[in-house]
Design a protein around this motif. Sequence first.
Motif, PDB file in Angstrom:
ATOM      1  N   VAL B  77      38.657 -17.371  51.756  1.00 55.96           N
ATOM      2  CA  VAL B  77      37.489 -16.585  51.335  1.00 55.96           C
ATOM      3  C   VAL B  77      37.436 -16.608  49.808  1.00 55.96           C
ATOM      4  N   PRO B  78      36.262 -16.347  49.233  1.00 55.61           N
ATOM      5  CA  PRO B  78      36.189 -16.274  47.764  1.00 55.61           C
ATOM      6  C   PRO B  78      37.075 -15.146  47.233  1.00 55.61           C
ATOM      7  N   VAL B  79      37.488 -15.302  45.990  1.00 57.20           N
ATOM      8  CA  VAL B  79      38.374 -14.317  45.378  1.00 57.20           C
ATOM      9  C   VAL B  79      37.848 -13.950  43.995  1.00 57.20           C
ATOM     10  N   LEU B  80      37.802 -12.658  43.738  1.00 54.47           N
ATOM     11  CA  LEU B  80      37.545 -12.165  42.378  1.00 54.47           C
ATOM     12  C   LEU B  80      38.892 -11.968  41.712  1.00 54.47           C
ATOM     13  N   VAL B  81      39.060 -12.525  40.524  1.00 57.47           N
ATOM     14  CA  VAL B  81      40.359 -12.417  39.850  1.00 57.47           C
ATOM     15  C   VAL B  81      40.183 -11.798  38.472  1.00 57.47           C
ATOM     16  N   ALA B  82      41.066 -10.865  38.157  1.00 57.39           N
ATOM     17  CA  ALA B  82      41.119 -10.363  36.782  1.00 57.39           C
ATOM     18  C   ALA B  82      42.582 -10.245  36.374  1.00 57.39           C
ATOM     19  N   MET B  83      42.831 -10.417  35.100  1.00 58.36           N
ATOM     20  CA  MET B  83      44.193 -10.261  34.585  1.00 58.36           C
ATOM     21  C   MET B  83      44.258  -8.944  33.809  1.00 58.36           C
ATOM     22  N   THR B  84      45.106  -8.045  34.293  1.00 57.75           N
ATOM     23  CA  THR B  84      45.215  -6.704  33.721  1.00 57.75           C
ATOM     24  C   THR B  84      46.678  -6.270  33.786  1.00 57.75           C
ATOM     25  N   TYR B  85      46.929  -5.025  33.465  1.00 51.81           N
ATOM     26  CA  TYR B  85      48.258  -4.471  33.722  1.00 51.81           C
ATOM     27  C   TYR B  85      48.114  -2.976  33.956  1.00 51.81           C
ATOM     28  N   ALA B  97      36.684  -0.496  37.115  1.00 58.25           N
ATOM     29  CA  ALA B  97      35.394   0.098  37.471  1.00 58.25           C
ATOM     30  C   ALA B  97      34.384  -1.002  37.817  1.00 58.25           C
ATOM     31  N   ASP B  98      34.397  -2.075  37.019  1.00 53.18           N
ATOM     32  CA  ASP B  98      33.498  -3.203  37.296  1.00 53.18           C
ATOM     33  C   ASP B  98      33.792  -3.804  38.668  1.00 53.18           C
ATOM     34  N   LEU B  99      35.068  -4.005  38.931  1.00 56.65           N
ATOM     35  CA  LEU B  99      35.443  -4.625  40.210  1.00 56.65           C
ATOM     36  C   LEU B  99      35.066  -3.718  41.380  1.00 56.65           C
ATOM     37  N   LYS B 100      35.234  -2.422  41.182  1.00 56.14           N
ATOM     38  CA  LYS B 100      34.858  -1.490  42.267  1.00 56.14           C
ATOM     39  C   LYS B 100      33.348  -1.506  42.488  1.00 56.14           C
ATOM     40  N   ARG B 101      32.608  -1.647  41.390  1.00 53.17           N
ATOM     41  CA  ARG B 101      31.148  -1.723  41.517  1.00 53.17           C
ATOM     42  C   ARG B 101      30.762  -2.984  42.301  1.00 53.17           C
ATOM     43  N   SER B 175      41.709 -10.824  26.821  1.00 60.71           N
ATOM     44  CA  SER B 175      40.287 -11.047  27.052  1.00 60.71           C
ATOM     45  C   SER B 175      39.864 -10.312  28.316  1.00 60.71           C
ATOM     46  N   ASN B 176      38.635  -9.859  28.322  1.00 61.84           N
ATOM     47  CA  ASN B 176      38.099  -9.193  29.506  1.00 61.84           C
ATOM     48  C   ASN B 176      37.229 -10.179  30.274  1.00 61.84           C
ATOM     49  N   ILE B 177      37.837 -10.800  31.266  1.00 62.20           N
ATOM     50  CA  ILE B 177      37.130 -11.816  32.039  1.00 62.20           C
ATOM     51  C   ILE B 177      37.362 -11.553  33.525  1.00 62.20           C
ATOM     52  N   ILE B 178      36.281 -11.545  34.289  1.00 58.40           N
ATOM     53  CA  ILE B 178      36.402 -11.510  35.750  1.00 58.40           C
ATOM     54  C   ILE B 178      35.980 -12.879  36.258  1.00 58.40           C
ATOM     55  N   SER B 179      36.870 -13.537  36.993  1.00 62.58           N
ATOM     56  CA  SER B 179      36.581 -14.890  37.468  1.00 62.58           C
ATOM     57  C   SER B 179      36.331 -14.872  38.965  1.00 62.58           C
ATOM     58  N   VAL B 180      35.492 -15.784  39.411  1.00 59.21           N
ATOM     59  CA  VAL B 180      35.262 -15.953  40.840  1.00 59.21           C
ATOM     60  C   VAL B 180      35.800 -17.316  41.251  1.00 59.21           C
ATOM     61  N   LEU B 181      36.714 -17.323  42.217  1.00 61.15           N
ATOM     62  CA  LEU B 181      37.191 -18.568  42.803  1.00 61.15           C
ATOM     63  C   LEU B 181      36.538 -18.717  44.167  1.00 61.15           C
ATOM     64  N   ASP B 182      36.146 -19.933  44.500  1.00 59.77           N
ATOM     65  CA  ASP B 182      35.578 -20.117  45.839  1.00 59.77           C
ATOM     66  C   ASP B 182      36.701 -20.173  46.874  1.00 59.77           C
ATOM     67  N   ALA B 183      36.334 -20.406  48.126  1.00 56.69           N
ATOM     68  CA  ALA B 183      37.324 -20.325  49.195  1.00 56.69           C
ATOM     69  C   ALA B 183      38.443 -21.346  49.037  1.00 56.69           C
ATOM     70  N   ALA B 196      28.036  -2.581  33.675  1.00 56.59           N
ATOM     71  CA  ALA B 196      27.322  -2.546  34.951  1.00 56.59           C
ATOM     72  C   ALA B 196      26.422  -3.764  35.125  1.00 56.59           C
ATOM     73  N   GLY B 197      25.697  -4.123  34.061  1.00 53.31           N
ATOM     74  CA  GLY B 197      24.776  -5.250  34.160  1.00 53.31           C
ATOM     75  C   GLY B 197      25.516  -6.523  34.515  1.00 53.31           C
ATOM     76  N   LYS B 198      26.623  -6.748  33.833  1.00 55.67           N
ATOM     77  CA  LYS B 198      27.380  -7.982  34.052  1.00 55.67           C
ATOM     78  C   LYS B 198      28.017  -8.016  35.427  1.00 55.67           C
ATOM     79  N   SER B 199      28.564  -6.874  35.863  1.00 53.56           N
ATOM     80  CA  SER B 199      29.226  -6.898  37.168  1.00 53.56           C
ATOM     81  C   SER B 199      28.194  -7.022  38.291  1.00 53.56           C
ATOM     82  N   ASP B 200      26.998  -6.491  38.076  1.00 55.57           N
ATOM     83  CA  ASP B 200      25.950  -6.684  39.081  1.00 55.57           C
ATOM     84  C   ASP B 200      25.606  -8.168  39.225  1.00 55.57           C
ATOM     85  N   GLU B 201      25.558  -8.863  38.089  1.00 62.21           N
ATOM     86  CA  GLU B 201      25.296 -10.306  38.153  1.00 62.21           C
ATOM     87  C   GLU B 201      26.392 -11.036  38.922  1.00 62.21           C
ATOM     88  N   THR B 202      27.628 -10.604  38.690  1.00 62.34           N
ATOM     89  CA  THR B 202      28.750 -11.233  39.394  1.00 62.34           C
ATOM     90  C   THR B 202      28.627 -11.023  40.901  1.00 62.34           C
TER      91      THR B 202
END
Lengths: 236, 211
Positions: B77-85, B97-101, B175-183, B196-202
């Motif tokens: 399945v597709p995966v949303l990935v972020a690097m945080t701690y 918050a973006d990912l939850k949205r 860096s604040n980056i949310i990546s989408v990997l396909d399946a 909010a605007g950016k995460s809605d686009e994602t």
Amino acid sequence: MVKVEGGTYGALYRAPDEPSRISVDAFLMAVDPVTNQQFLDFVMENPKWRRSNVSPLFASEAYLHHWASDSTLGVAHPEQPVTNVSWFAAQAYARWADARLPTVAEWEYVAGASSTSADGRSDPEFLAGVLSATNAPGGGPLGLTGNSPANYWGIRDMHGLVWEWTSDFNSALVTGESRGDSGLDRKLFCGAGVIGASDFTDYAAFLRFSYRGGLSASYAGSRLGFRIARSLPPPS
Amino acid sequence: MTRLLVLLLVLCVGCADEMHDENAHAGHDKPANEHAGHTTIPPPVEPALGAMSLYQLDTPWTDHTGSERSLASLAGVPVLVAMTYTSCQVSCPVILADLKRIETRLNQADFAARIVLLSLDPERDSPEVLSAFLEDKNLSERWILLRAPDDQVREMAALLGVSYRRTPDGEVSHSNIISVLDAGGNLVYQQLGLGAGKSDETALFLVNDEQ
């Protein structure tokens, strides 16, 4: 590998929140850069790192192109430092060798040692020698490992043979990041760099930092190799 | 027997499809399960990885349950990935918050996707810490928190274009980056920056791409 005692070195570039001297813990570092022969051994055991197999994600087209084939060196000398290797490939080699790449701090700390002192950065003669080695014309054939005098730590060819990958070569390139020190990347380049730099005498180090700043992890270049390092267990 | 043949045929079509389009979008691999977020996500199918799949990184990571798992186990399945701690006070809560949205949108669309957080602070983010974080933030079944030794983190960061640096006060600038990997683990979309605007686009990218 030889042991490098811990110490501090005056970082050339630093963020506003960093101390002017960066401390480096004791660690082990390879005396010489990894050679063609050593890298060939790795490739033979790890087919996915063969020239014809490697993913374009991990290595550009120049990857190992100076070898005769996937498994033969041809005119590339076994004792020359391996070049045309990407950072991903260097990382994979280091893992295979149960080691790691040195950090920028470790590499620079060792690079600052002259033949007689752990810190040669106040020695004009040493700095001049480093600069002339760093600026040596890149057109001639690549030298062999093991032919240069060792520095204070017993480590050879930190200057003049090849540029070397470090584990965190890209960490200074912080852009769009979270804590507002985005002035950092600006400091990697000539004009603006002078303001943030702490040491104006070590021009060769400027060259190294700007070189690292221009790299991407899949890049493979004919004068870019690496050496490996290993952490020591923490003192109990 | 007939069923097996049909299955093989389907698999072969899948392979051919992937060979024609390295960046094959998630749409080809829509899983049968329509209730992600509420029920379990289907087990990974482990397809052959394409030449640009990030899942070719084959050194194992450790998840929040303490189990070792390969990145390839995320395939299917597709995966949303972020690097945080987890101890991050500055931007990571905003990433979360973006990912939850985005997750809310995914739930509304009954869309199967995982959300993966890779730790930039593997020394402190032990499986126990990750697990406590998961619970504390009330994260659903979609979420997987992973840690690995520093060299592996650097590799993922290089592939995702995430720059980071430890600061002397124990924080990690990143860096604040949310990546989408396909399946199949191919990088197909990146959200640079937060809001909010950016995460809605994602979210729209994911959901529309599927339809």
